[in-house]
Design a protein around this motif. Structure first.
Motif: not given
Length: 94
Positions: A1-16
């Motif tokens: 089984m492969i798990i890919v997990a973590g966080e990505i920060d995006v430019k301000p106001g661009q999350r949606d």
């Protein structure tokens, strides 16, 4: 089984926009027979962060998806990424 997990920060106001732009990949992954989990979700505290979680049956399946998956034009929105890939033996918590 492969798990890919973590966080990505995006430019301000661009999350949606990042999450919306990820929907084709989410749909394609979830339709893949070897994908058990695929999620791109907003962080509940950090306004410009998304959480990534994927679970695949094998590395071959993940590689095949990445090779055939939709093109991703979201790279320009990313300011930092802390995403890791882990290979695990089969476990269940039934």
């Amino acid at each position: 089984m492969i798990i890919v997990a973590g966080e990505i920060d995006v430019k301000p106001g661009q999350r949606d926009a990042f999450i919306e732009g990820s929907l084709d990949a989410v749909r394609a992954a979830r339709a893949h027979p070897d994908c058990q989990i695929f999620s791109v979700a907003p962080d509940p505290i950090e306004a410009d962060r998304v959480t990534i979680l994927e679970q695949w049956s094998s590395m071959d399946a993940l590689d095949a998806f990445r090779a055939d998956g939709p093109e991703n034009s979201l790279t320009s929105l990313i300011t930092a990424a802390r995403v890791r890939q882990h290979e695990l033996g089969q476990t269940t918590l039934d």
